[in-house]
Design a protein around this motif. Structure first.
Motif, short mmCIF file in Angstrom:
data_model
loop_
_atom_site.label_atom_id
_atom_site.label_comp_id
_atom_site.label_asym_id
_atom_site.label_seq_id
_atom_site.Cartn_x
_atom_site.Cartn_y
_atom_site.Cartn_z
N ALA A 15 51.57 50.19 50.78
CA ALA A 15 50.67 49.82 49.68
C ALA A 15 51.34 50.11 48.34
O ALA A 15 51.32 49.28 47.42
CB ALA A 15 49.35 50.58 49.79
N ASP A 34 56.45 60.07 45.20
CA ASP A 34 56.22 60.30 46.63
C ASP A 34 56.68 61.70 46.98
O ASP A 34 57.77 62.13 46.61
CB ASP A 34 56.94 59.27 47.51
CG ASP A 34 56.31 59.21 48.90
OD1 ASP A 34 55.66 58.21 49.22
OD2 ASP A 34 56.43 60.22 49.66
N LYS A 35 55.82 62.39 47.72
CA LYS A 35 56.13 63.80 48.01
C LYS A 35 57.24 63.95 49.04
O LYS A 35 57.88 65.00 49.12
CB LYS A 35 54.88 64.54 48.44
CG LYS A 35 54.26 64.08 49.73
CD LYS A 35 53.00 64.89 50.01
CE LYS A 35 52.36 64.46 51.30
NZ LYS A 35 51.11 65.16 51.57
N ALA A 45 53.88 52.06 61.37
CA ALA A 45 53.46 50.67 61.59
C ALA A 45 54.63 49.77 61.95
O ALA A 45 55.77 50.02 61.55
CB ALA A 45 52.78 50.16 60.33
N ASP A 46 54.33 48.70 62.68
CA ASP A 46 55.37 47.73 62.96
C ASP A 46 54.85 46.29 63.01
O ASP A 46 55.62 45.36 63.05
CB ASP A 46 56.09 48.05 64.28
CG ASP A 46 55.14 48.07 65.46
OD1 ASP A 46 53.95 47.78 65.26
OD2 ASP A 46 55.58 48.37 66.58
N TRP A 311 60.56 57.50 68.93
CA TRP A 311 59.46 58.13 68.17
C TRP A 311 58.23 58.20 69.06
O TRP A 311 58.06 57.36 69.95
CB TRP A 311 59.17 57.25 66.95
CG TRP A 311 58.11 57.75 66.03
CD1 TRP A 311 58.22 58.75 65.13
CD2 TRP A 311 56.77 57.24 65.89
NE1 TRP A 311 57.05 58.91 64.43
CE2 TRP A 311 56.14 57.99 64.88
CE3 TRP A 311 56.05 56.24 66.52
CZ2 TRP A 311 54.83 57.78 64.47
CZ3 TRP A 311 54.74 56.01 66.12
CH2 TRP A 311 54.14 56.78 65.10
N ASP A 336 45.63 53.11 53.17
CA ASP A 336 45.02 54.16 53.99
C ASP A 336 44.20 55.15 53.15
O ASP A 336 43.37 55.87 53.68
CB ASP A 336 46.11 54.94 54.75
CG ASP A 336 46.52 54.24 56.04
OD1 ASP A 336 46.13 53.06 56.21
OD2 ASP A 336 47.22 54.85 56.88
N GLY A 348 46.83 48.25 59.75
CA GLY A 348 46.94 49.24 58.67
C GLY A 348 47.91 48.83 57.59
O GLY A 348 47.56 48.73 56.41
N MET A 349 49.15 48.57 57.98
CA MET A 349 50.17 48.22 56.99
C MET A 349 49.81 46.90 56.30
O MET A 349 49.98 46.73 55.10
CB MET A 349 51.53 48.12 57.68
CG MET A 349 52.62 47.64 56.76
SD MET A 349 54.24 47.93 57.39
CE MET A 349 54.30 46.99 58.89
#
Ligand code: FAD
Length: 614
Positions: A15, A34-35, A45-46, A311, A336, A348-349
């Protein structure tokens, strides 16, 4: 001394990066915080849905992603079959089926993407690679967008007296490095102060920005726990390179997603884990071995093992929606940070990217002085209903995935596989993202029922460029570059009535004070005559001269005609436009139709544009 920028984006996930891509296009002074020290390298996501691929294509890098991704063609359904119903099956002594009463068998196949909805089919590619493409685009498009990693905000203030001031910086954000620790609760490193005009919280499910605004996520957590693994499998299961949905009798379900680089993603239901109502499963108790054993149980008698696991993770299904999308049309939440659900529908993505695709051009046009600030409120009014639909869909979809198959029609506690397949098929239209329809608003006029109606995305058909005879997809002329397009289907140019209507429109387009004659509005013509019977000079000049310039543009007049090597696109038929009547369509910078009407109704077009543009 505070740094002053146009835009702060918190979070460099999908996003945040889509918002940054628009910011780069509009050359906004932007900081993305970004942390994490680096982008994600594996997992997450894919799934890329058709609409997302169209959007990425409109930025110029969808093609490369499409080539690199694995394109999903077919979905196979595997369901438990009771032995008495499948006498032809060969059962050996050591055969262990899910409940000693049957085996899983392929029962059906359907196309993965509904035929004809888009030129792009659902594909899969690791989220980290998609982020790479965004980062390259941002880097080559603007030097004013800075991605600042290992940094998080820890204080935010909005001066409410300044929110309507066009040239002020009402938001102040205090940031710190995440690589330094805290000393007595105070950041040990020097913190930084940023003032900005707009801020977008794209900081994921545990959004800090959301918390600062006092907004909360509302919804439920189910008891259904799933494992996810990205593996290179070794198996005799015949459909491992297909997208599969496997329902065992009582060991749970699996979704198989064949990925790029020989990888396969397995979503595996952990049916034996029951955290209890209202409880969270402690993911630290899980392991890849435990997840994979569940997969082996579900897939019996087929054998599966793996040599390489890239993963894995465990998640508990929940569906949640933010109770607000921002504050004062200055701070916004996306992705999200405002909606979470199960990942199996691959949304989601996609929905996160589509959120900031909707928001980015609006902020960009307001900040560059081309649009009214009031259009910003349409972000929430357009995107929140989509998130709500997604959550409702996901609730139904997940329940059907997690339930055991019904033994027969009297088994009311079980899931009917016929109903499952039908939900899945209908869901495919929704999940493709192509069926989104925005309601009437300042940026969508009232709608009537044709294919090209306000609120829907402009679909694509092949047309032929008048000047160089190249067949092109019409949507390729609608790039994501901040321009509104007036697409005019004038009909047959050899008819007098058509020419008369086009002349009236031409006058409107040339009128110095008309909203139609702004550099952010570009006219495109699609005629229905034979290319041979038309010369460029036959159409009004605004269709082939760049706005306020003597420079010619040869790529805005098209014919719905034959091409030499790619046949006829039949665009008028595809768009359902009457060749005798014609149709004019105003398309927003995000390819959604804003207005549709008669080609000579310049008054209505201007009135609509005057309501949105400055
Ligand atoms: P995120 O990707 O979560 O990005 C948020 C970013 O903000 C992160 O980079 C984070 O470091 C940063 N951040 C967070 N807090 C702060 C802070 N305080 N300060 C600074 N930075 C911060 N989606 C699909 O579409 N298809 C799928 O197949 C799919 N599969 C998935 C599988 C799994 C196992 C998981 C976990 C998710 C899956 N998703 C899928 C969901 C998808 O990953 C998310 O929906 C998507 O990444 C959301 O994008 P986002 O940019 O909103 O948030």
């Amino acid at each position: 001394m505070a740094r002053q920028v146009d835009l702060v984006i918190v979070g460099a996930g999908p996003a945040g990066l889509m918002a940054a891509a628009w910011a780069a296009f509009y050359n906004l002074k932007t900081v993305v915080l970004d942390k994490r020290p680096s982008k994600i390298e594996k997992g997450h996501a894919d799934g890329l849905q058709s609409r997302t691929l169209e959007i990425l294509h409109s930025f110029g890098f969808g093609d490369q992603i499409y080539r690199e991704a694995n394109r999903l063609q077919e979905v196979c359904f595997w369901v438990l079959h009771l032995l008495r119903a499948t006498p032809r099956l060969l059962i050996t002594d050591d055969f262990q089926n899910p409940d000693n009463n049957g085996v899983i068998r392929r029962t059906d196949r359907i196309p993965d993407t509904i035929l004809g909805i888009s030129r792009f089919q659902q594909s899969v590619l690791h989220q980290g690679r998609i982020e790479d493409y965004f980062l390259e685009f941002i880097d080559r498009t603007s030097k004013n967008v800075h991605i600042q990693r290992s940094t998080e905000p820890f204080g935010m203030h909005i001066d409410e007296t300044l929110v309507e001031a066009a040239d002020d910086w009402p938001i102040t954000v205090r940031t710190r490095s995440t690589q330094d620790g805290l000393t007595n609760g105070v950041p040990s490193n020097k913190d930084d102060l940023i003032q900005c005009k707009y801020l977008i919280g794209c900081d994921g499910a545990h959004s800090w920005v959301r918390g600062q605004m006092g907004l909360v996520m509302e919804g439920e957590q189910t008891e259904s726990v799933w494992g996810v693994m990205d593996v290179i499998p070794v198996t005799n299961f015949p459909d491992i390179r297909m997208r599969c949905v496997i329902h065992s009798a009582s060991s749970g379900s699996i979704m198989v997603i064949p990925r790029e680089r020989g990888l396969v993603r397995l979503y595996i239901q952990l049916a034996s884990i029951q955290p209890g109502a209202g409880h969270r499963y402690d993911r630290a108790k899980g392991s890849p071995e435990m997840i994979f054993e569940a997969a082996q149980r579900i897939m019996r008698p087929w054998e599966i093992r793996y040599d390489y696991c890239e993963w894995w993770t465990i998640y508990q299904i929940g569906q949640r929606l933010g109770n607000g999308y921002g504050a004062h049309d200055r701070i916004f939440l996306a992705g999200d940070a405002v909606h979470t659900h199960s990942p199996k529908a691959g949304q989601g993505m996609n929905v996160s990217i589509q959120d900031t695709y909707n928001l980015g051009w609006k902020i960009g046009s307001v900040l560059t002085g081309t649009a009214r600030r009031s259009i910003l409120s349409t972000y929430e009014s357009e995107r929140r209903p989509i998130a709500k639909q997604l959550i409702d869909f996901d609730r139904k979809f997940s329940r059907m995935f997690s339930g055991r198959p019904a033994k027969d029609i009297a088994d009311e506690a079980g899931i009917s596989m016929t109903e499952f397949k039908s939900t899945f098929e209908k869901g495919n239209i929704f999940t493709s993202g192509t069926s989104v329809e925005y309601a009437e608003s300042q940026v969508v006029s009232s709608s009537s029922g044709k294919i090209l109606r306000p609120g829907v995305r402009f679909p694509s058909f092949q047309v032929v460029c008048q000047c160089d005879a190249t067949p092109v997809q019409l949507a390729d002329a609608l790039k994501s570059d901040g321009i509104w397009r007036l697409v005019v289907f004038c009909g047959d140019l050899t008819q007098d009535a058509t020419n008369q209507r086009l002349k009236t429109l031409g006058k409107g387009l040339e009128d110095a004070i008309s909203a139609l004659n702004k550099p952010v509005v570009e006219p495109i013509l699609v005629h229905a005559s034979s290319r041979d019977n038309v010369e460029l000079a036959d159409v009004p000049a605004p269709f082939y001269y760049r706005s306020n310039s003597n420079e010619r543009d040869y790529y805005r007049v098209f014919a719905d005609d034959w091409s030499y090597h790619h046949g006829h696109g039949h665009a008028y038929g595809g768009y359902d436009v009457d060749r005798n009547q014609g149709l004019a369509v105003l398309v927003r910078p995000d390819q959604y139709i804003a207005w549709a009407g008669d080609i000579d109704d310049t008054g209505a077009m201007e009135e609509f544009l005057d309501g949105c543009l400055l």
